[in-house]
Design a protein around this motif. Sequence first.
Motif, PDB file in Angstrom:
ATOM      1  N   THR A  45       0.837  -1.202   0.000  1.00 25.02           N
ATOM      2  CA  THR A  45       0.000   0.000   0.000  1.00 25.02           C
ATOM      3  C   THR A  45       0.871   1.251   0.000  1.00 25.02           C
ATOM      4  OG1 THR A  45      -1.672  -1.190   1.282  1.00 25.02           O
ATOM      5  CG2 THR A  45      -1.856   1.202   1.223  1.00 25.02           C
ATOM      6  N   PRO A  46       0.577   2.185  -0.909  1.00 23.97           N
ATOM      7  CA  PRO A  46       1.272   3.473  -0.845  1.00 23.97           C
ATOM      8  C   PRO A  46       0.925   4.173   0.471  1.00 23.97           C
ATOM      9  CG  PRO A  46       0.068   3.245  -2.921  1.00 23.97           C
ATOM     10  CD  PRO A  46      -0.364   2.122  -2.030  1.00 23.97           C
ATOM     11  N   ARG A  47       1.892   4.786   1.110  1.00 24.18           N
ATOM     12  CA  ARG A  47       1.630   5.489   2.373  1.00 24.18           C
ATOM     13  C   ARG A  47       0.582   6.571   2.152  1.00 24.18           C
ATOM     14  NH1 ARG A  47       7.513   4.963   2.933  1.00 24.18           N
ATOM     15  NH2 ARG A  47       7.756   3.081   4.165  1.00 24.18           N
ATOM     16  N   GLY A  48      -0.426   6.588   3.023  1.00 22.43           N
ATOM     17  CA  GLY A  48      -1.495   7.571   2.925  1.00 22.43           C
ATOM     18  C   GLY A  48      -2.637   7.159   2.025  1.00 22.43           C
ATOM     19  N   SER A  49      -2.566   5.962   1.434  1.00 16.79           N
ATOM     20  CA  SER A  49      -3.595   5.521   0.490  1.00 16.79           C
ATOM     21  C   SER A  49      -4.569   4.546   1.140  1.00 16.79           C
ATOM     22  CB  SER A  49      -2.938   4.836  -0.711  1.00 16.79           C
ATOM     23  OG  SER A  49      -3.916   4.379  -1.615  1.00 16.79           O
ATOM     24  N   GLY A  50      -5.788   4.563   0.682  1.00 13.78           N
ATOM     25  CA  GLY A  50      -6.789   3.583   1.087  1.00 13.78           C
ATOM     26  C   GLY A  50      -6.877   2.433   0.107  1.00 13.78           C
ATOM     27  N   CYS A  51      -6.045   2.453  -0.931  1.00 17.47           N
ATOM     28  CA  CYS A  51      -6.052   1.417  -1.960  1.00 17.47           C
ATOM     29  C   CYS A  51      -4.680   0.763  -2.020  1.00 17.47           C
ATOM     30  CB  CYS A  51      -6.427   2.016  -3.316  1.00 17.47           C
ATOM     31  SG  CYS A  51      -6.673   0.786  -4.610  1.00 17.47           S
ATOM     32  N   SER A  52      -4.673  -0.552  -2.131  1.00 22.32           N
ATOM     33  CA  SER A  52      -3.436  -1.335  -2.180  1.00 22.32           C
ATOM     34  C   SER A  52      -3.290  -1.986  -3.541  1.00 22.32           C
ATOM     35  CB  SER A  52      -3.482  -2.447  -1.127  1.00 22.32           C
ATOM     36  OG  SER A  52      -3.704  -1.939   0.152  1.00 22.32           O
ATOM     37  N   ILE A  53      -2.089  -2.470  -3.809  1.00 16.45           N
ATOM     38  CA  ILE A  53      -1.887  -3.356  -4.957  1.00 16.45           C
ATOM     39  C   ILE A  53      -1.656  -4.755  -4.418  1.00 16.45           C
ATOM     40  CG2 ILE A  53      -0.991  -1.541  -6.447  1.00 16.45           C
ATOM     41  CD1 ILE A  53       1.826  -2.833  -6.038  1.00 16.45           C
ATOM     42  N   VAL A  54      -2.049  -5.743  -5.205  1.00 12.99           N
ATOM     43  CA  VAL A  54      -1.823  -7.143  -4.860  1.00 12.99           C
ATOM     44  C   VAL A  54      -1.112  -7.791  -6.035  1.00 12.99           C
ATOM     45  CG1 VAL A  54      -2.910  -9.363  -4.345  1.00 12.99           C
ATOM     46  CG2 VAL A  54      -3.775  -7.289  -3.277  1.00 12.99           C
ATOM     47  N   ILE A  55      -0.044  -8.512  -5.725  1.00 16.81           N
ATOM     48  CA  ILE A  55       0.727  -9.234  -6.728  1.00 16.81           C
ATOM     49  C   ILE A  55       0.854 -10.678  -6.283  1.00 16.81           C
ATOM     50  CG2 ILE A  55       1.978  -7.208  -7.568  1.00 16.81           C
ATOM     51  CD1 ILE A  55       4.274  -7.866  -5.723  1.00 16.81           C
ATOM     52  N   GLY A  56       0.938 -11.602  -7.224  1.00 14.62           N
ATOM     53  CA  GLY A  56       1.072 -13.000  -6.848  1.00 14.62           C
ATOM     54  C   GLY A  56       0.636 -13.934  -7.947  1.00 14.62           C
ATOM     55  N   ASN A  57       0.210 -15.141  -7.527  1.00 12.73           N
ATOM     56  CA  ASN A  57      -0.100 -16.165  -8.518  1.00 12.73           C
ATOM     57  C   ASN A  57      -1.524 -16.710  -8.430  1.00 12.73           C
ATOM     58  OD1 ASN A  57       0.010 -17.739  -6.239  1.00 12.73           O
ATOM     59  ND2 ASN A  57       1.624 -19.101  -6.962  1.00 12.73           N
ATOM     60  N   LEU A  58      -2.456 -15.968  -7.882  1.00 14.05           N
ATOM     61  CA  LEU A  58      -3.855 -16.376  -7.913  1.00 14.05           C
ATOM     62  C   LEU A  58      -4.385 -16.265  -9.346  1.00 14.05           C
ATOM     63  CD1 LEU A  58      -5.175 -14.651  -4.675  1.00 14.05           C
ATOM     64  CD2 LEU A  58      -4.819 -17.094  -5.045  1.00 14.05           C
ATOM     65  N   PRO A  59      -5.422 -17.021  -9.697  1.00 18.04           N
ATOM     66  CA  PRO A  59      -5.937 -16.955 -11.081  1.00 18.04           C
ATOM     67  C   PRO A  59      -6.238 -15.535 -11.560  1.00 18.04           C
ATOM     68  CG  PRO A  59      -6.928 -18.795  -9.937  1.00 18.04           C
ATOM     69  CD  PRO A  59      -6.120 -18.025  -8.906  1.00 18.04           C
ATOM     70  N   SER A  60      -6.797 -14.691 -10.703  1.00 13.36           N
ATOM     71  CA  SER A  60      -7.100 -13.325 -11.137  1.00 13.36           C
ATOM     72  C   SER A  60      -5.830 -12.541 -11.430  1.00 13.36           C
ATOM     73  CB  SER A  60      -7.911 -12.594 -10.062  1.00 13.36           C
ATOM     74  OG  SER A  60      -7.167 -12.495  -8.861  1.00 13.36           O
ATOM     75  N   GLN A  61      -4.709 -12.979 -10.866  1.00  8.66           N
ATOM     76  CA  GLN A  61      -3.440 -12.285 -11.074  1.00  8.66           C
ATOM     77  C   GLN A  61      -2.694 -12.810 -12.293  1.00  8.66           C
ATOM     78  OE1 GLN A  61      -2.468 -13.402  -7.128  1.00  8.66           O
ATOM     79  NE2 GLN A  61      -2.435 -11.294  -6.427  1.00  8.66           N
ATOM     80  N   THR A  62      -2.998 -14.022 -12.709  1.00  7.06           N
ATOM     81  CA  THR A  62      -2.277 -14.599 -13.838  1.00  7.06           C
ATOM     82  C   THR A  62      -3.056 -14.488 -15.149  1.00  7.06           C
ATOM     83  OG1 THR A  62      -3.142 -16.814 -13.322  1.00  7.06           O
ATOM     84  CG2 THR A  62      -0.998 -16.202 -12.362  1.00  7.06           C
ATOM     85  N   GLU A  63      -4.274 -13.955 -15.103  1.00  7.09           N
ATOM     86  CA  GLU A  63      -5.056 -13.769 -16.332  1.00  7.09           C
ATOM     87  C   GLU A  63      -4.508 -12.635 -17.191  1.00  7.09           C
ATOM     88  OE1 GLU A  63      -9.119 -13.251 -15.171  1.00  7.09           O
ATOM     89  OE2 GLU A  63      -9.341 -15.340 -14.592  1.00  7.09           O
ATOM     90  N   MET A  64      -3.853 -11.667 -16.571  1.00  4.00           N
ATOM     91  CA  MET A  64      -3.237 -10.561 -17.308  1.00  4.00           C
ATOM     92  C   MET A  64      -1.751 -10.872 -17.486  1.00  4.00           C
ATOM     93  SD  MET A  64      -4.838  -7.132 -15.558  1.00  4.00           S
ATOM     94  CE  MET A  64      -4.618  -7.626 -13.849  1.00  4.00           C
ATOM     95  N   ALA A  65      -1.208 -10.493 -18.621  1.00  4.20           N
ATOM     96  CA  ALA A  65       0.219 -10.682 -18.854  1.00  4.20           C
ATOM     97  C   ALA A  65       1.014  -9.708 -17.999  1.00  4.20           C
ATOM     98  CB  ALA A  65       0.540 -10.454 -20.329  1.00  4.20           C
TER      99      ALA A  65
END
Length: 142
Positions: A45-65
């Motif tokens: 999460t960027p400091r001060g943000s209410g939104c995070s990024i998620v990275i990894g190998n779940l199906p929703s993460q591997t559908e995009m190149a």
Amino acid sequence: MDWTLEVVIVPVSDLGRSIEFYRDKVGFDLDHHTVNEHMTVAQLTPRGSGCSIVIGNLPSQTEMAPGSLKGLQLVVADAATARQELIDRGVDASEVTVFDERDGGTFFGFADPDGNTWAVQQLKVRGDKPLIPKEYRDRFGA
């Protein structure tokens, strides 16, 4: 009813390299890094943000190149200072460009090691009026 954007999936090819980039070079906080028989996932999460990024190998993460996400946008109170911080940490950032003299019209950009791109917009008002008040961030670590 409020609808809040709290997580964006960012497709990457190398989780360790991406954690290092976003945590150590861009300055995001590593909220968690989960490794088990079902998944390998990290949330940052960027400091001060209410939104995070998620990275990894779940199906929703591997559908995009890896590298296919373009134009994610961060907001800072001072673009020149933010750009210099990134450069000092080894991030290749573009020059600051003023598209409009009004607040919100100044930008620069950078890319992660896979080629996912980020725009950084200057909103000077965030220096005085952050989206998440400082008192809350100090109390809850947000």
